[in-house]
Design a protein around this motif. Structure first.
Motif, PDB file in Angstrom:
ATOM      1  N   GLU A 151      -8.353  13.744  -3.219  1.00 35.84           N
ATOM      2  CA  GLU A 151      -8.496  14.116  -4.621  1.00 35.84           C
ATOM      3  C   GLU A 151      -9.960  14.327  -5.001  1.00 35.84           C
ATOM      4  N   PHE A 152     -10.844  13.591  -4.345  1.00 35.72           N
ATOM      5  CA  PHE A 152     -12.258  13.676  -4.644  1.00 35.72           C
ATOM      6  C   PHE A 152     -13.020  14.055  -3.377  1.00 35.72           C
ATOM      7  N   ASP A 153     -14.012  14.889  -3.525  1.00 41.69           N
ATOM      8  CA  ASP A 153     -14.864  15.229  -2.387  1.00 41.69           C
ATOM      9  C   ASP A 153     -16.067  14.291  -2.429  1.00 41.69           C
ATOM     10  N   ILE A 154     -15.972  13.183  -1.701  1.00 43.75           N
ATOM     11  CA  ILE A 154     -17.054  12.196  -1.711  1.00 43.75           C
ATOM     12  C   ILE A 154     -17.826  12.212  -0.397  1.00 43.75           C
ATOM     13  N   ASP A 155     -17.682  13.328   0.352  1.00 41.32           N
ATOM     14  CA  ASP A 155     -18.469  13.574   1.561  1.00 41.32           C
ATOM     15  C   ASP A 155     -18.372  12.433   2.566  1.00 41.32           C
ATOM     16  N   THR A 156     -17.151  12.024   2.846  1.00 38.41           N
ATOM     17  CA  THR A 156     -16.906  10.990   3.843  1.00 38.41           C
ATOM     18  C   THR A 156     -15.534  11.210   4.449  1.00 38.41           C
ATOM     19  N   ASP A 157     -15.307  10.672   5.628  1.00 38.73           N
ATOM     20  CA  ASP A 157     -13.972  10.738   6.220  1.00 38.73           C
ATOM     21  C   ASP A 157     -13.094   9.578   5.763  1.00 38.73           C
ATOM     22  N   HIS A 158     -13.658   8.663   4.977  1.00 35.83           N
ATOM     23  CA  HIS A 158     -12.903   7.542   4.429  1.00 35.83           C
ATOM     24  C   HIS A 158     -12.287   7.940   3.099  1.00 35.83           C
ATOM     25  N   ARG A 159     -11.091   7.432   2.849  1.00 36.56           N
ATOM     26  CA  ARG A 159     -10.417   7.713   1.586  1.00 36.56           C
ATOM     27  C   ARG A 159     -10.629   6.568   0.606  1.00 36.56           C
ATOM     28  N   MET A 160     -10.495   6.899  -0.658  1.00 37.04           N
ATOM     29  CA  MET A 160     -10.679   5.898  -1.702  1.00 37.04           C
ATOM     30  C   MET A 160      -9.442   5.017  -1.806  1.00 37.04           C
ATOM     31  N   LEU A 161      -9.673   3.705  -1.901  1.00 37.03           N
ATOM     32  CA  LEU A 161      -8.592   2.746  -2.111  1.00 37.03           C
ATOM     33  C   LEU A 161      -8.602   2.347  -3.580  1.00 37.03           C
ATOM     34  N   VAL A 162      -7.426   2.292  -4.184  1.00 36.83           N
ATOM     35  CA  VAL A 162      -7.304   1.935  -5.594  1.00 36.83           C
ATOM     36  C   VAL A 162      -6.476   0.665  -5.703  1.00 36.83           C
ATOM     37  N   LEU A 163      -6.992  -0.267  -6.488  1.00 35.08           N
ATOM     38  CA  LEU A 163      -6.311  -1.536  -6.718  1.00 35.08           C
ATOM     39  C   LEU A 163      -6.129  -1.686  -8.214  1.00 35.08           C
ATOM     40  N   LYS A 164      -4.888  -1.737  -8.688  1.00 37.60           N
ATOM     41  CA  LYS A 164      -4.606  -1.988 -10.101  1.00 37.60           C
ATOM     42  C   LYS A 164      -4.446  -3.489 -10.239  1.00 37.60           C
ATOM     43  N   TYR A 165      -5.271  -4.056 -11.109  1.00 38.47           N
ATOM     44  CA  TYR A 165      -5.426  -5.498 -11.204  1.00 38.47           C
ATOM     45  C   TYR A 165      -5.423  -5.915 -12.664  1.00 38.47           C
ATOM     46  N   GLU A 166      -4.632  -6.911 -13.015  1.00 40.69           N
ATOM     47  CA  GLU A 166      -4.596  -7.399 -14.404  1.00 40.69           C
ATOM     48  C   GLU A 166      -5.090  -8.828 -14.459  1.00 40.69           C
TER      49      GLU A 166
ATOM     50  N   GLY B 190       0.811  -1.220   0.000  1.00 42.82           N
ATOM     51  CA  GLY B 190       0.000   0.000   0.000  1.00 42.82           C
ATOM     52  C   GLY B 190       0.838   1.260   0.000  1.00 42.82           C
ATOM     53  N   ASN B 191       0.405   2.224  -0.783  1.00 46.09           N
ATOM     54  CA  ASN B 191       1.068   3.523  -0.840  1.00 46.09           C
ATOM     55  C   ASN B 191       0.094   4.558  -0.299  1.00 46.09           C
ATOM     56  N   GLY B 192       0.293   4.997   0.892  1.00 44.43           N
ATOM     57  CA  GLY B 192      -0.627   5.927   1.536  1.00 44.43           C
ATOM     58  C   GLY B 192      -1.223   5.239   2.741  1.00 44.43           C
ATOM     59  N   LEU B 193      -0.835   5.646   3.916  1.00 43.34           N
ATOM     60  CA  LEU B 193      -1.195   4.891   5.103  1.00 43.34           C
ATOM     61  C   LEU B 193      -2.561   5.229   5.681  1.00 43.34           C
ATOM     62  N   HIS B 194      -2.940   6.485   5.649  1.00 46.71           N
ATOM     63  CA  HIS B 194      -4.198   6.885   6.270  1.00 46.71           C
ATOM     64  C   HIS B 194      -5.363   6.593   5.335  1.00 46.71           C
ATOM     65  N   THR B 195      -6.295   5.773   5.778  1.00 47.41           N
ATOM     66  CA  THR B 195      -7.466   5.467   4.963  1.00 47.41           C
ATOM     67  C   THR B 195      -8.706   6.162   5.482  1.00 47.41           C
ATOM     68  N   CYS B 196      -8.571   6.829   6.616  1.00 50.73           N
ATOM     69  CA  CYS B 196      -9.691   7.524   7.230  1.00 50.73           C
ATOM     70  C   CYS B 196      -9.123   8.707   8.011  1.00 50.73           C
ATOM     71  N   GLU B 197      -9.763   9.889   7.864  1.00 53.49           N
ATOM     72  CA  GLU B 197      -9.203  11.081   8.487  1.00 53.49           C
ATOM     73  C   GLU B 197     -10.308  12.076   8.827  1.00 53.49           C
ATOM     74  N   SER B 198     -10.167  12.676   9.992  1.00 53.40           N
ATOM     75  CA  SER B 198     -11.042  13.782  10.379  1.00 53.40           C
ATOM     76  C   SER B 198     -10.140  14.931  10.811  1.00 53.40           C
ATOM     77  N   LYS B 199     -10.733  15.986  11.330  1.00 55.77           N
ATOM     78  CA  LYS B 199      -9.927  17.109  11.818  1.00 55.77           C
ATOM     79  C   LYS B 199      -9.132  16.720  13.058  1.00 55.77           C
ATOM     80  N   GLU B 200      -9.650  15.750  13.810  1.00 54.91           N
ATOM     81  CA  GLU B 200      -9.019  15.357  15.069  1.00 54.91           C
ATOM     82  C   GLU B 200      -8.045  14.187  14.960  1.00 54.91           C
ATOM     83  N   TRP B 201      -8.171  13.327  13.953  1.00 59.94           N
ATOM     84  CA  TRP B 201      -7.360  12.109  13.910  1.00 59.94           C
ATOM     85  C   TRP B 201      -7.166  11.613  12.480  1.00 59.94           C
TER      86      TRP B 201
END
Length: 142
Positions: A127-142, A90-101
């Motif tokens: 990168e996207f405002d999806i109105d959540t404190d969760h971040r988008m995970l991307v999986l490149k799959y062949e 994984g590249n990017g450790l935080h998958t969830c973020e708020s103002k406090e944590w």
């Protein structure tokens, strides 16, 4: 949960998970969920299987205290030979973020068959405002 056997080799079994965080029934509820997930893994053992979602587990990579959900996730992963891509590639450790944590509670777990096709996994940060404190995970799959 009903699963229909698929008669093709071009199939990926994708299970989106949500593990309960708190409350008196949390442990019982999550045991049921992991038991169901294990049944799916066994039923489709010859297929690429990806389990992903809000596991509400803390693996300690960000310095946070490991919690009960993390122990369940580790036991599931080790018992079924699944790889936690957040930890290994994984590249990017935080998958969830708020103002406090900031934390990592969303994970991508893959079996050996799925891992052979994974080229990259990363977290999209703000990168996207999806109105959540969760971040988008991307999986490149062949």
């Amino acid at each position: 949960m009903r699963c229909k056997k698929v008669q093709t080799n071009k199939c990926i079994i994708l299970v989106v998970c949500y593990m309960t965080t708190t409350g008196p029934l949390m442990q019982e509820d999550n045991v049921k969920k992991y038991t169901t997930l294990e049944r799916v893994v066994q039923e489709f053992s010859s297929f690429p299987v990806i389990g992903m979602g809000d596991m509400n587990g803390h693996v300690g990579t960000l310095g946070e205290k490991v919690n009960e959900n993390d122990h369940k996730m580790i036991n599931f992963s080790e018992g079924n030979e699944f790889e936690n891509l957040n930890v290994t590639i994984g590249n990017g450790l935080h998958t969830c973020e708020s103002k406090e944590w900031k934390t990592a509670i969303n994970y991508v777990l893959v079996n050996h068959e799925a891992r052979q096709h994974v080229r990259e996994m990363y977290v999209v940060e703000n990168e996207f405002d999806i109105d959540t404190d969760h971040r988008m995970l991307v999986l490149k799959y062949e």
